[in-house]
Scaffold this active site. Structure first.
Site, mmCIF file in Angstrom:
data_model
loop_
_atom_site.group_PDB
_atom_site.id
_atom_site.type_symbol
_atom_site.label_atom_id
_atom_site.label_comp_id
_atom_site.label_asym_id
_atom_site.label_seq_id
_atom_site.Cartn_x
_atom_site.Cartn_y
_atom_site.Cartn_z
ATOM 1 N N LEU A 1 28.526 -40.209 8.702
ATOM 2 C CA LEU A 1 28.919 -41.026 7.541
ATOM 3 C C LEU A 1 27.732 -41.387 6.661
ATOM 4 O O LEU A 1 27.808 -42.292 5.833
ATOM 5 C CB LEU A 1 29.670 -42.291 7.975
ATOM 6 C CG LEU A 1 30.862 -42.078 8.911
ATOM 7 C CD1 LEU A 1 31.584 -43.393 9.175
ATOM 8 C CD2 LEU A 1 31.824 -41.033 8.359
ATOM 9 N N LYS B 1 17.593 -24.677 3.906
ATOM 10 C CA LYS B 1 18.623 -23.680 4.146
ATOM 11 C C LYS B 1 18.018 -22.334 4.546
ATOM 12 O O LYS B 1 18.577 -21.604 5.376
ATOM 13 C CB LYS B 1 19.481 -23.504 2.891
ATOM 14 C CG LYS B 1 20.314 -24.726 2.531
ATOM 15 C CD LYS B 1 21.481 -24.897 3.498
ATOM 16 C CE LYS B 1 22.509 -25.862 2.931
ATOM 17 N NZ LYS B 1 23.712 -25.963 3.795
ATOM 18 N N TYR C 1 15.411 -28.941 -0.383
ATOM 19 C CA TYR C 1 16.753 -28.713 0.156
ATOM 20 C C TYR C 1 16.995 -27.223 0.368
ATOM 21 O O TYR C 1 17.416 -26.789 1.450
ATOM 22 C CB TYR C 1 17.813 -29.285 -0.787
ATOM 23 C CG TYR C 1 19.159 -28.611 -0.642
ATOM 24 C CD1 TYR C 1 19.955 -28.839 0.476
ATOM 25 C CD2 TYR C 1 19.614 -27.706 -1.608
ATOM 26 C CE1 TYR C 1 21.172 -28.194 0.628
ATOM 27 C CE2 TYR C 1 20.835 -27.075 -1.470
ATOM 28 C CZ TYR C 1 21.605 -27.317 -0.357
ATOM 29 O OH TYR C 1 22.806 -26.671 -0.212
ATOM 30 N N HIS C 2 16.766 -26.414 -0.672
ATOM 31 C CA HIS C 2 17.006 -24.978 -0.541
ATOM 32 C C HIS C 2 16.104 -24.359 0.530
ATOM 33 O O HIS C 2 16.513 -23.442 1.245
ATOM 34 C CB HIS C 2 16.793 -24.285 -1.884
ATOM 35 C CG HIS C 2 17.834 -24.622 -2.912
ATOM 36 N ND1 HIS C 2 17.591 -25.484 -3.954
ATOM 37 C CD2 HIS C 2 19.123 -24.224 -3.040
ATOM 38 C CE1 HIS C 2 18.681 -25.594 -4.687
ATOM 39 N NE2 HIS C 2 19.630 -24.840 -4.163
ATOM 40 N N ASN D 1 31.546 -30.342 -12.924
ATOM 41 C CA ASN D 1 32.130 -31.663 -12.701
ATOM 42 C C ASN D 1 31.486 -32.705 -13.603
ATOM 43 O O ASN D 1 32.159 -33.579 -14.178
ATOM 44 C CB ASN D 1 31.975 -32.061 -11.233
ATOM 45 C CG ASN D 1 32.873 -31.261 -10.299
ATOM 46 O OD1 ASN D 1 33.755 -30.546 -10.758
ATOM 47 N ND2 ASN D 1 32.648 -31.381 -9.012
ATOM 48 N N SER E 1 13.714 -25.738 -4.028
ATOM 49 C CA SER E 1 13.611 -27.170 -3.736
ATOM 50 C C SER E 1 13.437 -27.323 -2.236
ATOM 51 O O SER E 1 13.653 -26.374 -1.468
ATOM 52 C CB SER E 1 14.874 -27.919 -4.200
ATOM 53 O OG SER E 1 15.970 -27.632 -3.344
ATOM 54 N N THR F 1 25.005 -32.807 -20.955
ATOM 55 C CA THR F 1 23.557 -32.710 -20.770
ATOM 56 C C THR F 1 23.187 -31.331 -20.240
ATOM 57 O O THR F 1 23.296 -31.052 -19.036
ATOM 58 C CB THR F 1 23.065 -33.800 -19.800
ATOM 59 O OG1 THR F 1 23.872 -33.780 -18.611
ATOM 60 C CG2 THR F 1 23.180 -35.171 -20.440
ATOM 61 N N TYR G 1 20.426 -28.743 -19.288
ATOM 62 C CA TYR G 1 19.017 -28.774 -18.912
ATOM 63 C C TYR G 1 18.278 -27.611 -19.573
ATOM 64 O O TYR G 1 18.604 -26.438 -19.336
ATOM 65 C CB TYR G 1 18.846 -28.684 -17.401
ATOM 66 C CG TYR G 1 19.366 -29.875 -16.617
ATOM 67 C CD1 TYR G 1 19.872 -31.011 -17.262
ATOM 68 C CD2 TYR G 1 19.339 -29.881 -15.230
ATOM 69 C CE1 TYR G 1 20.340 -32.095 -16.544
ATOM 70 C CE2 TYR G 1 19.800 -30.961 -14.494
ATOM 71 C CZ TYR G 1 20.306 -32.060 -15.161
ATOM 72 O OH TYR G 1 20.777 -33.132 -14.432
ATOM 73 N N THR H 1 23.582 -21.399 1.098
ATOM 74 C CA THR H 1 23.641 -21.560 -0.352
ATOM 75 C C THR H 1 23.092 -20.322 -1.036
ATOM 76 O O THR H 1 22.129 -19.702 -0.560
ATOM 77 C CB THR H 1 22.848 -22.799 -0.806
ATOM 78 O OG1 THR H 1 22.730 -22.790 -2.231
ATOM 79 C CG2 THR H 1 21.451 -22.818 -0.203
#
Length: 482
Positions: free
Chosen positions: A122, A274, A270-271, A329, A268, A342, A344, A233
């Site tokens: 969570l 992965k 994060y990437h 989204n 990044s 926006t 980039y 990803t």
């Protein structure tokens, strides 16, 4: 000692015992959201399980099959059958089942006849509280979600609350639920979040890499025939100036030819996590005979599936902010409230995209068609390619039909990435397995815009602009300004 919580007492359970089960209507209320997250120590080292389950004999396997040994084939539709045994539902553990993709997937598999358990710390809900963010759509607690699902369908989804980086918790969960397949969504999934500051970069890599390693060791020790379906990803590949193949590429160098893993160019922390996951999974398939499918997923859009649309308490989250919100989204929410879209930089950044309905379909196809022991499969999981500018144009056109005045602005790109580039990624393997894509159309963009308009009073316009810079991240913990 691992701990099991109930509404009336705390029971200590030795690591060699199965946890008790509490019916959903007697279960815990949602965890308090006032807890704090520390990157160095997890606050989620407890096991909480819900669901009704008959007593089962537990067999612990400490060794793996040889790589050359083939697994028995398993039919789809949530069932499998072995020699002299009646057909029984496959048991699927969805790690990260409270999240955006995980929740939709857990409901879809349950609806298809699989026995499903959700494993989740969570922590994603805690991130919102830390950063002052909120889903556009109101989302019920995980406990209320599961009660609602059982009330509507009669189907029970078991729930284990805990951190997969705590191997004792994960071990007891594996021994208790005995999964035939594990769908692993349980990772910090935001590139901007991983680039806020040092502590969040460290948390992302620790949570994602160590968590996945723990899952691999749990499969090896307790469920050696379990099929790992890991959500990777497309961002692992970067934006090379050649076609992106599905996981592997055949090259000829100095007169010799070999098929090798496709080069990775992560953009990044994060990437990069992965990429580390993919390498660790590939190695354990080779060394231990694990069967795994790596789904390199594109950017997911939309929020409604057949299951999440059944009741408002089953509603999925929709993120629009600069940390967790994805381009389409975010653009739809911006258009709904009169905020400029926006874009980039130059807006030529091109990626693979897919509908949330296709995410759940792809996962089901991967589960129903497992590879052999020792096989590491890689599928590129997306259906269409769009540039940021193309998405902005689609939202502008759909907004005008609804009477919205939609404008786009170029904002400084907070990321370090090519803004104009070649991009052509292959994605045939899931189609060959039977994927029937939901392609992005005017009607779907209209639907997203209508959802955004419905909940526009919940929009915090201060969260629209990017607030995380790849180049400016540093050692000191940062509070995102609002």
């Amino acid at each position: 000692m691992a701990h099991l919580l109930s509404t009336s007492c705390m029971i200590n359970v030795s690591s060699g015992c199965k946890p008790y089960y509490i019916p959903l209507n007697q279960g815990l209320r949602a965890f308090s959201t006032s807890s704090t997250l520390q990157a160095s120590k997890s606050p989620f080292g407890r096991l909480v399980s819900y669901g009704e389950k008959p007593q089962r004999n537990l067999t612990v396997h400490a060794t793996t099959l040889p790589i050359s040994k083939e697994a028995p084939t398993q039919p789809g539709s949530g069932s499998h059958q072995s020699v002299n045994e009646p057909s029984k539902p496959q048991r699927v553990m969805v790690i990260g089942g409270d999240g955006y993709c995980g929740w939709a997937t857990a409901l879809h598999l349950s609806n298809k006849g699989y026995e499903v358990a959700i494993v989740d710390s969570l922590v994603r809900r805690l991130f919102d509280h830390q950063l002052g963010l909120e889903s556009l759509t109101p989302i019920a607690s995980i406990h209320n979600r599961l009660r609602c699902w059982k009330s509507l369908t009669g189907k029970t989804i078991e729930l284990y609350i805990g951190d997969i980086c705590d191997f004792e918790f994960l071990s007891e969960t594996f021994k208790s639920f005995e999964p035939d397949a594990v769908v692993h969504f349980g990772e910090q999934r935001s590139a901007p979040y991983s680039m806020i500051d040092r502590s969040r970069a460290v948390f992302t890599q620790n949570n994602n890499v160590i968590g996945t390693l723990n899952v691999l060791f749990a499969i090896k020790e307790f469920r050696e025939q379990c099929h790992l379906v890991k959500l990777g990803t497309m961002g692992e590949y970067g934006t090379p100036n050649i076609d992106i193949e599905e996981g592997y590429i055949t090259i000829t160098h100095n007169g010799r030819t070999d098929t090798l893993p496709y080069p990775k160019q992560a953009s990044s922390f994060y990437h990069l996590s992965k990429v580390h996951d993919s390498n660790n999974i590939a190695f354990t398939c080779k060394a231990w005979g694990i069967r795994a499918t790596d789904l390199n997923q594109g950017v997911v859009y939309g929020m409604k599936t057949d299951e999440t649309g059944m009741h408002e308490e089953l509603c999925n989250r929709l993120d629009y902010d600069g940390v967790f919100g994805t381009a389409l989204n975010r653009f739809c929410v911006q258009a709904a409230v009169g905020h400029p879209l926006t874009v980039y930089g130059k807006g030529g950044q091109t990626r693979g995209y897919l509908d949330i309905r296709d995410t759940v379909q792809c996962v089901e196809l991967a589960i129903a068609n497992p590879g052999q022991s020792g096989e590491f499969r890689v599928f590129n999981q997306f259906t269409e390619q769009f540039s940021v500018n193309e998405l902005a144009a689609l939202v502008t056109k759909a907004g005008e039909k609804l009477g919205l005045n939609v404008e786009s602005i170029s904002v400084p790109n907070p990321r370090v990435e090519a803004e104009e580039h070649y991009y052509n990624a292959k994605h045939t393997k899931l189609i060959e397995l039977g994927l029937e894509p939901h392609l992005l159309s005017d009607s779907l963009v209209d639907s997203l815009l209508n959802y955004a308009i419905k909940f526009k009073d919940r929009v915090d316009t201060k969260q629209m602009m990017p607030s995380v810079s790849w180049r400016k991240m540093g050692v000191k913990p940062r509070t995102i300004t609002t």
